[in-house]
Enzyme design. Structure first.
Site, PDB file in Angstrom:
ATOM      1  N   ARG A  51     -10.285 -24.133   3.978  1.00  0.00           N
ATOM      2  CA  ARG A  51      -8.851 -24.241   3.694  1.00  0.00           C
ATOM      3  C   ARG A  51      -8.657 -24.641   2.234  1.00  0.00           C
ATOM      4  NH1 ARG A  51      -6.766 -27.630   9.042  1.00  0.00           N
ATOM      5  NH2 ARG A  51      -7.234 -26.018  10.593  1.00  0.00           N
ATOM      6  N   ASP A  53      -7.047 -25.382  -1.390  1.00  0.00           N
ATOM      7  CA  ASP A  53      -5.814 -26.066  -1.773  1.00  0.00           C
ATOM      8  C   ASP A  53      -4.913 -25.162  -2.611  1.00  0.00           C
ATOM      9  OD1 ASP A  53      -6.564 -28.423  -0.513  1.00  0.00           O
ATOM     10  OD2 ASP A  53      -7.468 -29.278  -2.315  1.00  0.00           O
ATOM     11  N   ARG A 203     -13.689 -30.657  -7.185  1.00  0.00           N
ATOM     12  CA  ARG A 203     -12.875 -30.973  -8.358  1.00  0.00           C
ATOM     13  C   ARG A 203     -13.155 -32.379  -8.875  1.00  0.00           C
ATOM     14  NH1 ARG A 203      -7.062 -29.920  -6.247  1.00  0.00           N
ATOM     15  NH2 ARG A 203      -6.538 -30.909  -8.246  1.00  0.00           N
TER      16      ARG A 203
END
Length: 257
Positions: A51, A53, A203
């Site tokens: 999933r 972002d 990230r």
């Protein structure tokens, strides 16, 4: 009901992420499900391997769907691509799979690439598709810092406070840095591979390693941050636009033939 696996490519810029949004915001899942409804009227729910972002892209997302009709796989991909226009989403391949194949639960690994561009002049063609920094980076220092993160660790430091995973313990199989020529500067690509990732883990890692490359952190500080098991010890979380889901590994690759 016949089950199909879809290999999907998308530009995440206009979407609120992969997952269908209750507020009616645009999502990649919603776009694909709407295209399926054009082929077989009714409600469709597809499952994805990851999933992603808001703002995150994919070149190798995998999703599974169940359909009432026994579609020719090539015609299914062509029909979906027709109905997905003009959304920046493309079905690269569709294949018939066994009923027990699941895009998420059958996956053995996920592969991500993060594109970081260092140059002074603003990027034009890659705007929204890379993270740009202005000052030179030491790629070898970042490689040294990355060595502390591979293997089995408690990644609490590199986990979003909103992460819903049951445990922060993950095995990171690979972090590989690739230096590429880029007009007026340099591109560094971070390739990461693991069975699964925590929310914002990639990230958070790239943002921390950028601080090492910029000289603000010593490579050993990455090890200290990891061992702190404290979100406050993490470096800055880099923006989403440089991140790509590039592939998903399965015991038997449904797209290999």
């Amino acid at each position: 009901m016949p089950r199909y696996a879809l290999k999907i490519e998308y530009d995440g810029t206009p979407f609120a992420g992969w997952q269908r949004q209750a507020q009616g915001q645009a999502s990649v899942q919603g776009a694909v499900e709407a295209a399926l409804a054009k082929l077989e009227p009714g409600q469709h729910t597809i499952a994805a391997a990851g999933r992603t972002d808001a703002g995150v892209h994919a070149t190798g997302q995998v999703a599974t769907c169940d359909l009432a009709r026994d579609w020719d796989a090539f015609r299914l991909s062509e029909a979906l691509n027709f109905h997905l226009k003009p959304a920046p989403v493309s079905i690269l391949r569709a294949v018939r799979v066994a009923d027990d194949f699941h895009a998420r639960f059958s996956a053995m690994e996920r592969r991500y690439t993060f594109r970081l561009v260092q140059r002074r002049a603003p990027v034009t063609h890659d705007r929204g598709r890379v993270w740009q920094v202005l000052n030179p980076l030491d790629a070898d220092a970042m490689r040294e810092g990355a060595t502390f993160l591979t293997g089995l660790h408690d990644f609490t430091t590199f986990r979003s406070s909103m992460c819903q995973a049951a445990s922060p313990v993950k095995t990171l199989d690979e972090i590989r840095l690739e230096e590429c020529d880029y007009p007026g500067g340099q591109e560094i690509r971070f390739h990461l591979r693991a069975r699964s990732f925590l929310h914002n883990q990639v990230r958070s890692i790239v943002g921390t390693l950028e601080r090492v490359g910029a000289g603000s952190w010593a490579p050993e500080a990455v090890k200290q941050a990891l061992e702190a098991r404290d979100r406050a010890a993490c470096g800055p979380v880099c923006p989403p636009q440089g991140l790509y889901l590039t592939g998903v590994g399965y015991p038997d690759d449904p797209f290999a033939a």
